[in-house]
Design a protein around this motif. Structure first.
Motif, PDB file in Angstrom:
ATOM      1  N   GLY A  82       0.823  -1.206   0.000  1.00 19.47           N
ATOM      2  CA  GLY A  82       0.000   0.000   0.000  1.00 19.47           C
ATOM      3  C   GLY A  82       0.853   1.250   0.000  1.00 19.47           C
ATOM      4  O   GLY A  82       2.023   1.242  -0.401  1.00 19.47           O
ATOM      5  N   TRP A  83       0.253   2.333   0.473  1.00 19.93           N
ATOM      6  CA  TRP A  83       0.901   3.636   0.510  1.00 19.93           C
ATOM      7  C   TRP A  83       0.660   4.274   1.869  1.00 19.93           C
ATOM      8  O   TRP A  83      -0.371   4.045   2.503  1.00 19.93           O
ATOM      9  N   VAL A  84       1.601   5.085   2.288  1.00 19.11           N
ATOM     10  CA  VAL A  84       1.406   5.874   3.497  1.00 19.11           C
ATOM     11  C   VAL A  84       1.714   7.332   3.161  1.00 19.11           C
ATOM     12  O   VAL A  84       2.686   7.630   2.463  1.00 19.11           O
ATOM     13  N   LEU A  85       0.847   8.218   3.610  1.00 22.32           N
ATOM     14  CA  LEU A  85       1.101   9.656   3.498  1.00 22.32           C
ATOM     15  C   LEU A  85       1.834  10.044   4.770  1.00 22.32           C
ATOM     16  O   LEU A  85       1.270   9.953   5.864  1.00 22.32           O
ATOM     17  N   MET A  86       3.078  10.466   4.637  1.00 18.94           N
ATOM     18  CA  MET A  86       3.920  10.584   5.832  1.00 18.94           C
ATOM     19  C   MET A  86       4.765  11.851   5.838  1.00 18.94           C
ATOM     20  O   MET A  86       4.976  12.500   4.820  1.00 18.94           O
ATOM     21  N   GLY A 115       8.943  20.313   1.108  1.00 13.90           N
ATOM     22  CA  GLY A 115       8.441  19.627   2.283  1.00 13.90           C
ATOM     23  C   GLY A 115       7.356  18.607   2.030  1.00 13.90           C
ATOM     24  O   GLY A 115       7.063  18.222   0.904  1.00 13.90           O
ATOM     25  N   GLY A 116       6.755  18.160   3.132  1.00 13.71           N
ATOM     26  CA  GLY A 116       5.751  17.110   3.089  1.00 13.71           C
ATOM     27  C   GLY A 116       4.395  17.617   3.518  1.00 13.71           C
ATOM     28  O   GLY A 116       4.206  18.817   3.718  1.00 13.71           O
ATOM     29  N   PRO A 117       3.433  16.702   3.626  1.00 12.83           N
ATOM     30  CA  PRO A 117       3.626  15.250   3.609  1.00 12.83           C
ATOM     31  C   PRO A 117       3.850  14.711   2.195  1.00 12.83           C
ATOM     32  O   PRO A 117       3.514  15.366   1.218  1.00 12.83           O
ATOM     33  N   VAL A 118       4.418  13.507   2.128  1.00 16.12           N
ATOM     34  CA  VAL A 118       4.700  12.875   0.847  1.00 16.12           C
ATOM     35  C   VAL A 118       4.154  11.454   0.853  1.00 16.12           C
ATOM     36  O   VAL A 118       4.008  10.830   1.903  1.00 16.12           O
ATOM     37  N   LEU A 119       3.850  10.964  -0.344  1.00 16.21           N
ATOM     38  CA  LEU A 119       3.386   9.584  -0.486  1.00 16.21           C
ATOM     39  C   LEU A 119       4.586   8.641  -0.508  1.00 16.21           C
ATOM     40  O   LEU A 119       5.578   8.897  -1.193  1.00 16.21           O
ATOM     41  N   TYR A 120       4.465   7.546   0.226  1.00 18.26           N
ATOM     42  CA  TYR A 120       5.538   6.552   0.279  1.00 18.26           C
ATOM     43  C   TYR A 120       4.933   5.183   0.020  1.00 18.26           C
ATOM     44  O   TYR A 120       4.002   4.765   0.714  1.00 18.26           O
ATOM     45  N   ARG A 121       5.452   4.494  -0.987  1.00 22.71           N
ATOM     46  CA  ARG A 121       4.916   3.180  -1.342  1.00 22.71           C
ATOM     47  C   ARG A 121       5.717   2.082  -0.654  1.00 22.71           C
ATOM     48  O   ARG A 121       6.947   2.123  -0.630  1.00 22.71           O
ATOM     49  N   TYR A 122       5.009   1.104  -0.112  1.00 21.62           N
ATOM     50  CA  TYR A 122       5.699   0.004   0.552  1.00 21.62           C
ATOM     51  C   TYR A 122       5.158  -1.335   0.055  1.00 21.62           C
ATOM     52  O   TYR A 122       4.002  -1.457  -0.337  1.00 21.62           O
ATOM     53  N   ASP A 123       6.032  -2.305   0.039  1.00 17.53           N
ATOM     54  CA  ASP A 123       5.674  -3.672  -0.346  1.00 17.53           C
ATOM     55  C   ASP A 123       6.645  -4.599   0.370  1.00 17.53           C
ATOM     56  O   ASP A 123       7.700  -4.941  -0.148  1.00 17.53           O
ATOM     57  N   THR A 124       6.302  -4.983   1.580  1.00 19.23           N
ATOM     58  CA  THR A 124       7.216  -5.786   2.388  1.00 19.23           C
ATOM     59  C   THR A 124       7.216  -7.253   1.984  1.00 19.23           C
ATOM     60  O   THR A 124       7.976  -8.047   2.542  1.00 19.23           O
ATOM     61  N   ILE A 125       6.384  -7.626   1.012  1.00 18.98           N
ATOM     62  CA  ILE A 125       6.400  -9.002   0.506  1.00 18.98           C
ATOM     63  C   ILE A 125       7.533  -9.175  -0.493  1.00 18.98           C
ATOM     64  O   ILE A 125       8.283 -10.154  -0.461  1.00 18.98           O
ATOM     65  N   LYS A 126       7.682  -8.191  -1.400  1.00 19.72           N
ATOM     66  CA  LYS A 126       8.659  -8.302  -2.480  1.00 19.72           C
ATOM     67  C   LYS A 126      10.050  -7.801  -2.101  1.00 19.72           C
ATOM     68  O   LYS A 126      11.039  -8.226  -2.666  1.00 19.72           O
ATOM     69  N   LYS A 127      10.131  -6.867  -1.177  1.00 21.45           N
ATOM     70  CA  LYS A 127      11.435  -6.302  -0.846  1.00 21.45           C
ATOM     71  C   LYS A 127      11.465  -5.898   0.620  1.00 21.45           C
ATOM     72  O   LYS A 127      10.429  -5.778   1.265  1.00 21.45           O
ATOM     73  N   GLU A 133       8.600  -1.253   7.257  1.00 18.50           N
ATOM     74  CA  GLU A 133       8.463  -2.141   8.413  1.00 18.50           C
ATOM     75  C   GLU A 133       8.073  -1.356   9.660  1.00 18.50           C
ATOM     76  O   GLU A 133       7.267  -1.812  10.475  1.00 18.50           O
ATOM     77  N   ALA A 134       8.619  -0.157   9.807  1.00 14.85           N
ATOM     78  CA  ALA A 134       8.286   0.664  10.970  1.00 14.85           C
ATOM     79  C   ALA A 134       6.806   1.012  10.991  1.00 14.85           C
ATOM     80  O   ALA A 134       6.167   1.004  12.050  1.00 14.85           O
ATOM     81  N   PHE A 135       6.228   1.303   9.808  1.00 14.42           N
ATOM     82  CA  PHE A 135       4.820   1.682   9.755  1.00 14.42           C
ATOM     83  C   PHE A 135       3.881   0.494   9.974  1.00 14.42           C
ATOM     84  O   PHE A 135       2.676   0.679  10.082  1.00 14.42           O
ATOM     85  N   ARG A 136       4.423  -0.705  10.056  1.00 10.52           N
ATOM     86  CA  ARG A 136       3.616  -1.856  10.466  1.00 10.52           C
ATOM     87  C   ARG A 136       3.413  -1.865  11.982  1.00 10.52           C
ATOM     88  O   ARG A 136       2.639  -2.656  12.508  1.00 10.52           O
ATOM     89  N   ILE A 174      -3.181   4.429   2.440  1.00 12.36           N
ATOM     90  CA  ILE A 174      -3.903   4.485   1.169  1.00 12.36           C
ATOM     91  C   ILE A 174      -3.689   3.177   0.413  1.00 12.36           C
ATOM     92  O   ILE A 174      -2.552   2.730   0.249  1.00 12.36           O
ATOM     93  N   ASN A 175      -4.779   2.586  -0.052  1.00 12.17           N
ATOM     94  CA  ASN A 175      -4.676   1.364  -0.848  1.00 12.17           C
ATOM     95  C   ASN A 175      -4.496   1.657  -2.332  1.00 12.17           C
ATOM     96  O   ASN A 175      -3.754   0.966  -3.026  1.00 12.17           O
ATOM     97  N   ASP A 176      -5.190   2.688  -2.830  1.00  9.85           N
ATOM     98  CA  ASP A 176      -5.187   3.008  -4.255  1.00  9.85           C
ATOM     99  C   ASP A 176      -5.033   4.523  -4.399  1.00  9.85           C
ATOM    100  O   ASP A 176      -5.914   5.281  -3.988  1.00  9.85           O
ATOM    101  N   VAL A 177      -3.928   4.979  -4.990  1.00 10.95           N
ATOM    102  CA  VAL A 177      -3.687   6.420  -5.077  1.00 10.95           C
ATOM    103  C   VAL A 177      -4.685   7.116  -6.001  1.00 10.95           C
ATOM    104  O   VAL A 177      -5.028   8.283  -5.789  1.00 10.95           O
TER     105      VAL A 177
END
Length: 348
Positions: A82-86, A115-127, A133-136, A174-177
Motif C-alpha cells: 500500500g501507501w502511506v502519506l507521511m 516539504g511534506g507530507p509525501v506519499l511513500y509506497r511500501y511492499d514488504t512481501i517483495k522487498k 516495516e516501521a509503519f507496520r 492508502i490502498n489506491d492512489v
C-alpha cells in the motif's frame, strides 16, 4: 527479504573473515562495538517501551536489531502493501541531520524541496524496507514514532559506525492512489470551494461517466469576465497565476511557488504547452479574457509517478536528486486571464 539477508550475510562474512589486514579488521570491530555502546546508551534514556526487531541471515546468524520507540500502535497500521502519506526526519544518532520533510527545519539539501507530507509506497512481501516495516508498528496519528537502524543493516559501508535515527509520522494509509486522489479533488471542489459544476478534461478521449479511477482535470470558473472567445492555440495571453500542491492533510494548500500578481505574457503555442502540464493546458482553453478560475490537475495529467527533480550537491561532494514536485502530486492553479490577443488582431 531473503535476498537482502543473503547479501548482508555475505557482507558480514567478507568483512570479518576475508580481511587480510588485522589492523583494519580490528578497527572495524571496534567501530561496530562503539556503535552498539552508543545505541545502548541512547536507548537507556528512553522511558517508553522499546520494540526489538531482530534480523537473521538465511543461515540463522543474528545480523543486528532495529529498535522502535516512542510510538503508538493502538490505531491503524500498515499491512503488507500500500501507501502511506507521511512526514519524516532522518538523522545520524549523533544528531547530524540527513533529511526531513519539514522545510522550516531544513535547507536546500533535502530530498523534498517544499516539504511534506509525501506519499511513500511500501511492499514488504517483495522487498525489505525499514521505513515500511516501521509503519507496520507505528499507527496513523499525531504521535508517530522513532526508529534506530544500526549501520550494518543500513548497508552503507562508507558509514559503518553511524546508526540511523528516524522520526516518522503517518497521516493516512492508502490502498489506491487514484481512488484517494479522486476523493481528495472532489472534496476540495465541493466541500471547500462549493463548486458543483466545472469543465472536465481527460488525457485522450472524452468519457460519458466519470469513475473514481479516471484521470480528470477540473476547471472551475470563480468569476466570469467579459471575453467572448476561449483561449486558442496561437493566442498571446496575459495572465496572473499561482500554483501549488493539493495537500491531503486537512485539505490545506501548500504553495510551491507563488507568482503573486505579476503579469505573465506568453504565446500560447505548442512550445509553451510542452513545458506545462497537460491538465493546465486543457484547462486554460476553457477560459476567456477577464475570467478567474481554479484548475485542479491530477497527477496523471501533471508530472505523473516521476515528479520533477533537480540535482543538488550534498555536503559539497555528493550529488543528490531533489524533488521540486514529488511523484503522484495533485496540482492546483489559480489563474486570472487579463488579456487575450488573437494572431489576426496582432497582424492588424
Amino acid at each position: 527479504m531473503n535476498k537482502f539477508l543473503i547479501l548482508l550475510s555475505s557482507l558480514f562474512a567478507l568483512t570479518f573473515f576475508g580481511c587480510n589486514n588485522d589492523e583494519e579488521e580490528l578497527d572495524l570491530i571496534d567501530t561496530l562495538e562503539n556503535e552498539k555502546i552508543a545505541i545502548h546508551e541512547y536507548l537507556s534514556q528512553i522511558s517508553t517501551p522499546i520494540l526489538y526487531l531482530e534480523y537473521y541471515s538465511v543461515h540463522g546468524m543474528l545480523i543486528d536489531t532495529v529498535f522502535i520507540f516512542n510510538y503508538d500502535n493502538s490505531g491503524e497500521v500498515a499491512k503488507d502493501t500500500g501507501w502511506v502519506l507521511m512526514d519524516y526526519e532522518k538523522f545520524y544518532l549523533n544528531g547530524d541531520k540527513l533529511d526531513t520533510t519539514s522545510p522550516e527545519q531544513g535547507d536546500s539539501t533535502f530530498t523534498y524541496a517544499f516539504g511534506g507530507p509525501v506519499l511513500y509506497r511500501y511492499d514488504t512481501i517483495k522487498k525489505y524496507d525499514y521505513v515500511a516495516e516501521a509503519f507496520r508498528h507505528i499507527s496513523v496519528g499525531s504521535m508517530g514514532g522513532e526508529m534506530i537502524v544500526p549501520s550494518i543493516l543500513a548497508g552503507d559501508k562508507n558509514n559503518y559506525g553511524k546508526p540511523l535515527h528516524y522520526k516518522l509520522k503517518a497521516h493516512k494509509l492508502i490502498n489506491d492512489v487514484k481512488v484517494n486522489e479522486y476523493g481528495l479533488i472532489r472534496s476540495y471542489l465541493v466541500d471547500i470551494m462549493g463548486v458543483e459544476n466545472a469543465f472536465v478534461d481527460f488525457p485522450t478521449r472524452e468519457i460519458s461517466s466519470i469513475g473514481e479511477r479516471d484521470t480528470v482535470t477540473y476547471t472551475a470558473i470563480l468569476e466570469k469576465g467579459t471575453g467572448d472567445r476561449d483561449i486558442q492555440v496561437g493566442d498571446s495571453v496575459l495572465l496572473e497565476m499561482d500554483y501549488g500542491l493539493l495537500d491531503d492533510v486537512g485539505l490545506q494548500n501548500r504553495v510551491l511557488r507563488s507568482m503573486g500578481r505579476d503579469s505573465i505574457y506568453f504565446l500560447f503555442n505548442e512550445t509553451w504547452q510542452k513545458n506545462y502540464p497537460t491538465g493546465l493546458v486543457k484547462g486554460l482553453q476553457h477560459l476567456q479574457a477577464g475570467d478567474s478560475a481554479h484548475i485542479i490537475v491530477p497527477y496523471g495529467m501533471a508530472y505523473g509517478a516521476v515528479g520533477t527533480t533537480r540535482e543538488i550537491t550534498f555536503r559539497d561532494r555528493t550529488k543528490l536528486k531533489q524533488y521540486l514536485i514529488p511523484p503522484y502530486s495533485t496540482l492546483w492553479y489559480w489563474v486570472r486571464i487579463r488579456k487575450v490577443v488573437s494572431p489576426k488582431t496582432e497582424e492588424e
